[in-house]
Write an enzyme that holds these catalytic residues in place. Sequence first.
Site, mmCIF file in Angstrom:
data_model
loop_
_atom_site.group_PDB
_atom_site.id
_atom_site.type_symbol
_atom_site.label_atom_id
_atom_site.label_comp_id
_atom_site.label_asym_id
_atom_site.label_seq_id
_atom_site.Cartn_x
_atom_site.Cartn_y
_atom_site.Cartn_z
ATOM 1 C CG ASP A 17 -2.065 0.947 1.118
ATOM 2 O OD1 ASP A 17 -2.365 1.405 -0.010
ATOM 3 O OD2 ASP A 17 -2.683 1.264 2.154
ATOM 4 N N GLY A 20 -0.039 5.418 -4.374
ATOM 5 C CA GLY A 20 -0.678 6.684 -4.760
ATOM 6 C C GLY A 20 -0.077 7.846 -4.002
ATOM 7 C CD1 TRP A 22 7.290 6.533 -2.683
ATOM 8 C CD2 TRP A 22 6.807 6.880 -4.846
ATOM 9 N NE1 TRP A 22 8.478 6.572 -3.374
ATOM 10 C CE2 TRP A 22 8.215 6.784 -4.699
ATOM 11 C CE3 TRP A 22 6.274 7.103 -6.120
ATOM 12 C CZ2 TRP A 22 9.089 6.896 -5.780
ATOM 13 C CZ3 TRP A 22 7.146 7.224 -7.184
ATOM 14 C CH2 TRP A 22 8.535 7.122 -7.017
ATOM 15 C CG HIS A 34 -0.520 2.199 -9.177
ATOM 16 N ND1 HIS A 34 -0.704 1.817 -7.879
ATOM 17 C CD2 HIS A 34 -1.590 2.983 -9.487
ATOM 18 C CE1 HIS A 34 -1.838 2.343 -7.415
ATOM 19 N NE2 HIS A 34 -2.385 3.064 -8.374
ATOM 20 C CD GLU A 64 -13.429 -4.867 -1.290
ATOM 21 O OE1 GLU A 64 -12.225 -5.211 -1.212
ATOM 22 O OE2 GLU A 64 -14.358 -5.697 -1.255
ATOM 23 C CG ASN A 65 -7.994 -1.798 -5.102
ATOM 24 O OD1 ASN A 65 -7.094 -2.615 -4.944
ATOM 25 N ND2 ASN A 65 -8.238 -0.846 -4.207
ATOM 26 C CD1 TRP A 66 -13.251 -4.759 -8.909
ATOM 27 C CD2 TRP A 66 -12.650 -4.072 -10.951
ATOM 28 N NE1 TRP A 66 -12.644 -5.813 -9.556
ATOM 29 C CE2 TRP A 66 -12.276 -5.423 -10.807
ATOM 30 C CE3 TRP A 66 -12.368 -3.412 -12.157
ATOM 31 C CZ2 TRP A 66 -11.637 -6.133 -11.821
ATOM 32 C CZ3 TRP A 66 -11.741 -4.127 -13.161
ATOM 33 C CH2 TRP A 66 -11.378 -5.472 -12.988
ATOM 34 N NE ARG A 185 -2.950 -1.243 4.377
ATOM 35 C CZ ARG A 185 -4.202 -1.314 3.980
ATOM 36 N NH1 ARG A 185 -5.009 -2.199 4.526
ATOM 37 N NH2 ARG A 185 -4.667 -0.507 3.056
ATOM 38 C CD GLU A 204 2.702 -13.256 15.651
ATOM 39 O OE1 GLU A 204 2.742 -12.114 16.141
ATOM 40 O OE2 GLU A 204 2.278 -14.253 16.271
#
Length: 239
Positions: A17, A20, A22, A34, A64-66, A185, A204
């Site tokens: 993640d 964007g 960055w 990307h 959900e990225n759609w 993440r 973990e």
Amino acid sequence: MNTLNTTDFKHVAIIMDGNGRWAEQRGRPRLIGHQEGARRIKEIVRACPHLGVSHLTVFAFSTENWKRTQAEVAGLMSLFRRYIRKEMQDFMKEGVRVRFIGDRIRLDAKLRGLMDEVEELTQNNSRIHLTIALNYGGRDEVARASRRLAEQVALGRINPADVDETTLARFLDTCFLPDPDLVIRTSGEARISNFLLWQSAYAEYEFIDTYWPDFTKEIFSEVMQRFGKRDRRFGAVVA
Ligand code: IPE
Ligand code: IPE
Ligand code: MG
């Protein structure tokens, strides 16, 4: 980079993640972020055998990225196609077996063809197992698995009384994978955003502030050193 001395190989999953942000920080279009993000994958894959990681799973695109702009979605889909084409031979050189999880139905035919091609080409590699989650959502995966399981029950091939965790796990996209030991993440967000919900029951977690395009093998190594010191109990009391 410190090399971990371990014979106990692990499955690490990464929510890549921050691409964007960055780019935005540099006044560049999100797609540049990307692109940089896709470039990072190779160094992290290469570091795996040195860090005791046999399986690496990366979250590239969620169900959900759609919801993003049509331009960003189209840019990402075109990046995935270019990425597979470009990396295909290197996966072979480096002994990487590539597989995908997620629902392929909504992906365009050209991309699906490339996914099949790289899976087939690399199927005998076993040095590093790279799994790419593309149009993947944990809830969607469990729903699709349940549908396929229900079909088998309806056909009389599975007795409802025999359905247990192992049965359901066999219908998940991840049926070929061990559960993740560690989920990382990047970008400072501390949520799982529908990633490997079932599989991460005892994983973990490490939430790292770095944006994904800045994630290096040195940071990866630090994370793995910290992970090595964790006391994993799996619900039991250790004597
Ligand atoms: C992760 O980076 C890549 C995808 C979700 C495709 P983001 O695009 O979510 O980057 P941020 O979170 O907006 O910075
Ligand atoms: C999760 O990141 C999906 C990927 C990294 C592919 P998102 O950026 O889409 O997640 P949210 O929207 O911050 O929860
Ligand atoms: Mg994000």
